[in-house]
Design an enzyme around this catalytic site. Structure first.
Site, PDB file in Angstrom:
ATOM      1  N   CYS A  44     -23.065  11.870 -31.024  1.00 42.97           N
ATOM      2  CA  CYS A  44     -23.447  10.957 -32.113  1.00 42.97           C
ATOM      3  C   CYS A  44     -23.513  11.692 -33.453  1.00 42.97           C
ATOM      4  O   CYS A  44     -23.134  11.148 -34.496  1.00 42.97           O
ATOM      5  CB  CYS A  44     -24.796  10.307 -31.822  1.00 42.97           C
ATOM      6  SG  CYS A  44     -24.809   9.320 -30.306  1.00 42.97           S
ATOM      7  N   ARG A 119     -22.110   3.065 -27.099  1.00 41.14           N
ATOM      8  CA  ARG A 119     -21.293   3.454 -28.250  1.00 41.14           C
ATOM      9  C   ARG A 119     -20.305   2.316 -28.532  1.00 41.14           C
ATOM     10  O   ARG A 119     -19.200   2.296 -28.013  1.00 41.14           O
ATOM     11  CB  ARG A 119     -20.561   4.762 -27.910  1.00 41.14           C
ATOM     12  CG  ARG A 119     -20.164   5.593 -29.121  1.00 41.14           C
ATOM     13  CD  ARG A 119     -19.497   6.892 -28.707  1.00 41.14           C
ATOM     14  NE  ARG A 119     -20.303   7.753 -27.875  1.00 41.14           N
ATOM     15  CZ  ARG A 119     -21.332   8.473 -28.298  1.00 41.14           C
ATOM     16  NH1 ARG A 119     -21.695   8.416 -29.561  1.00 41.14           N
ATOM     17  NH2 ARG A 119     -22.016   9.240 -27.475  1.00 41.14           N
TER      18      ARG A 119
END
Length: 204
Positions: A44, A119
């Site tokens: 991330c 995601r």
């Protein structure tokens, strides 16, 4: 019911690192809404730096970026501060703190096994319709260039009312809709750019 492709994006008002964000206030603009599993995680972090480094390119396309996870606003703030201090990258877009998981639920972004966001990426058009959605596994980072290519393809379709073929890039021809009647199919074969009655490329 979770949002589906071609559906109007559900509205929301959620606190973010730049104050409260209401999706309907973005009407008339393209929006890239993307979620990440958790703050202070390796993949991330690389993604947030990549999105930030391409921020001006998104702005040139008229696209507003909005990040999202179910972490708290204080976790977001601490993480973005750390990215700036340790990597020299300032995150210029807001990150939603979806603590109640309302947005994540509406957009089908929750991982039921661990309760965090997956995601995901959503492109929302100026009419606030979801035009593209894709999910990546937790261990695979997103390709920013591909996301930008898709945005350009959607904007090409929006402006020219033409589809785009495989591996389309800006400057390539568009594709006209296939005829819906036998008469139109026969006429199509005689048109310039028609490779088959159902495939006609159009240079713009």
């Amino acid at each position: 019911m979770a949002v589906t492709l071609g559906q109007k994006a559900p509205d929301f008002t959620v606190n973010s690192t730049q104050g409260p964000i209401t999706l309907s206030n973005y009407k008339g603009k393209w929006v890239l809404l993307f979620s990440h599993p958790a703050d202070f995680t390796p993949v991330c972090t690389t993604e947030f730096m990549a999105f930030s480094e391409s921020y001006e390119d998104f702005k040139k396309l008229g696209v507003e970026l909005i990040g999202l996870s179910v972490d708290s606003i204080y976790s977001h703030i601490a993480w973005l501060k750390d990215i700036k201090e340790k990597f020299g990258v300032e995150v210029p877009f807001p990150v939603l703190a979806d603590l109640d998981k309302e947005v994540a639920t509406e957009f089908n972004l929750l991982d039921p096994k661990v309760g965090t966001t997956v995601r995901g990426v959503f492109i929302i058009d100026p009419n606030q319709v979801v035009r593209w959605m894709i999910y990546y596994p937790a261990e695979t980072g997103r390709n920013i260039k591909e996301i930008m290519r898709v945005i350009k393809a959607l904007q090409f379709n929006w402006t020219n009312k033409l589809a785009t073929g495989a591996n389309w890039e800006p400057g390539d021809s568009g594709i006209a809709s296939a005829p819906g009647t036998l008469k139109d199919a026969i006429a199509r074969e005689k048109e310039a750019g028609a490779e088959r009655w159902y495939l006609k490329r159009v240079k713009v």
